[in-house]
Design a protein around this motif. Structure first.
Motif, short mmCIF file in Angstrom:
data_model
loop_
_atom_site.label_atom_id
_atom_site.label_comp_id
_atom_site.label_asym_id
_atom_site.label_seq_id
_atom_site.Cartn_x
_atom_site.Cartn_y
_atom_site.Cartn_z
N ASP A 62 49.19 35.63 39.40
CA ASP A 62 49.64 34.24 39.28
C ASP A 62 49.31 33.42 40.52
N SER A 63 49.23 34.10 41.67
CA SER A 63 48.99 33.37 42.92
C SER A 63 47.53 33.39 43.36
N GLY A 64 46.65 33.96 42.54
CA GLY A 64 45.24 33.96 42.91
C GLY A 64 44.59 35.31 42.70
N ILE A 65 43.63 35.64 43.55
CA ILE A 65 42.91 36.90 43.44
C ILE A 65 43.53 37.91 44.39
N PHE A 66 43.77 39.09 43.88
CA PHE A 66 44.34 40.18 44.67
C PHE A 66 43.25 41.22 44.89
#
Length: 103
Positions: A62-66
């Motif tokens: 949800d917060s971007g690329i991990f």
């Protein structure tokens, strides 16, 4: 070496690649690294990211690329990369390290 990469030539055999990497004093993987040119080949970078995703090394959250670091060997290499990137005194030293990485 840049001319070799620029012409997009690949060694005809593994032995030729090993000879060339030895003569240039670089890791063989340096010769195999893709030349990412976002102006000329914008899709190539995306396909490299897709391959990293397929390998399970990056995931979307949800917060971007991990960037997955569950693989201990990969995590070790990422940490070493970060350390060298921040600790080496200049770009030339960093380039010398990365072109010879795992030689």
């Amino acid at each position: 070496m840049q001319t070799y990469a620029f012409l997009n030539m690949k060694p005809a055999s593994e032995n030729r690649a090993q000879n060339l990497s030895h003569q240039l004093d670089v890791a063989m993987h340096t010769l195999e690294a893709p030349d990412i040119d976002l102006q000329q080949k914008p899709l190539e970078a995306m396909h490299i990211l897709f391959a990293l995703e397929d390998a399970g090394l990056i995931h979307f959250t949800d917060s971007g690329i991990f960037i997955a670091t569950a693989d201990k060997r990969f995590r070790k290499r990422l940490l070493e990369w970060e350390k060298m990137h921040t600790e080496l005194p200049n770009a030339e030293s960093y380039d010398n390290w990365r072109y010879r990485y795992e030689k």
